[in-house]
Enzyme design. Sequence first.
Site, PDB file in Angstrom:
ATOM      1  N   GLY A  97       0.955  -1.234  -0.114  1.00  0.00           N
ATOM      2  CA  GLY A  97      -0.084  -0.112   0.047  1.00  0.00           C
ATOM      3  C   GLY A  97       0.833   1.213   0.144  1.00  0.00           C
ATOM      4  CB  SER A  98       4.460   2.022  -1.171  1.00  0.00           C
ATOM      5  OG  SER A  98       4.446   1.487  -2.244  1.00  0.00           O
ATOM      6  CG  ASN A  99       1.793   3.061  -5.631  1.00  0.00           C
ATOM      7  OD1 ASN A  99       2.636   4.055  -5.853  1.00  0.00           O
ATOM      8  ND2 ASN A  99       1.906   1.931  -6.153  1.00  0.00           N
ATOM      9  CG  HIS A 133       4.486  -0.510 -15.209  1.00  0.00           C
ATOM     10  ND1 HIS A 133       4.070  -1.791 -14.922  1.00  0.00           N
ATOM     11  CD2 HIS A 133       5.637  -0.431 -15.714  1.00  0.00           C
ATOM     12  CE1 HIS A 133       5.105  -2.579 -15.413  1.00  0.00           C
ATOM     13  NE2 HIS A 133       5.872  -1.903 -15.912  1.00  0.00           N
ATOM     14  CG  ASN A 141      -0.962  -0.225 -13.702  1.00  0.00           C
ATOM     15  OD1 ASN A 141      -1.089  -0.350 -12.637  1.00  0.00           O
ATOM     16  ND2 ASN A 141      -0.231  -0.449 -14.439  1.00  0.00           N
ATOM     17  CG  MET A 189       1.166  -7.355  -7.642  1.00  0.00           C
ATOM     18  SD  MET A 189       2.187  -6.103  -8.741  1.00  0.00           S
ATOM     19  CE  MET A 189       3.107  -7.268  -9.479  1.00  0.00           C
TER      20      MET A 189
END
Length: 199
Positions: free
Chosen positions: A51-53, A157, A155, A133
């Site tokens: 959950g860093s994003n 990426h 997204n 993922m």
Amino acid sequence: VYTPNVPVWTTVMPQAAIDGARYRPTGVTYLAAGEVNQVDKYRAILASGRGSNLDAILKAIQEGSLAARIVAVVSDQPEAQALEKAQKAGIPALCIRPDPALPLEKRRQDHEERILSELAPLQPRFLVMAGYMRVVTPRLIEAFRSERGYSRIVNVHPSLLPAFPGVESYRQAFEHGTQLSGVTVHLVELQVDDGPICA
């Protein structure tokens, strides 16, 4: 903050990143946070891991640099830390696991139908794949297709696309010996890690 009412997207060139240049893509309408339609703010996050994003998104919302409201965080992994972070932030956290008893294509379709069913009452305008993922199917993409024809699935990426698509992008970049790497934010289309680049 921008609203994608004008479907024009500009690729961020690596040289701009090197020079630290900041610019706004042409053809995109920028609005102050208070001017964004409330429904257009609704986002659901798809995440499979730490959950860093999600952390970065929540921080941007808190600081006022992103006009958005996260209506749910969905994960395919019950151990995903993103679910814990969502709960701590008071955001509905949903674990929807694919059914391993089904054949691959049926499993994907069934999984996405259950995601769409859970999200329907929350009415997210956009999906953000933030460390998610799984390969998504046309069913999910078309459910978030705008009236103007662009995808409303974003997204994040971990490479400068089109270089190093797919899994293990960091490893691919390292093994290739690239001297410049980064992250691409793009709209999701039918091909994996393809679609108009936003940043």
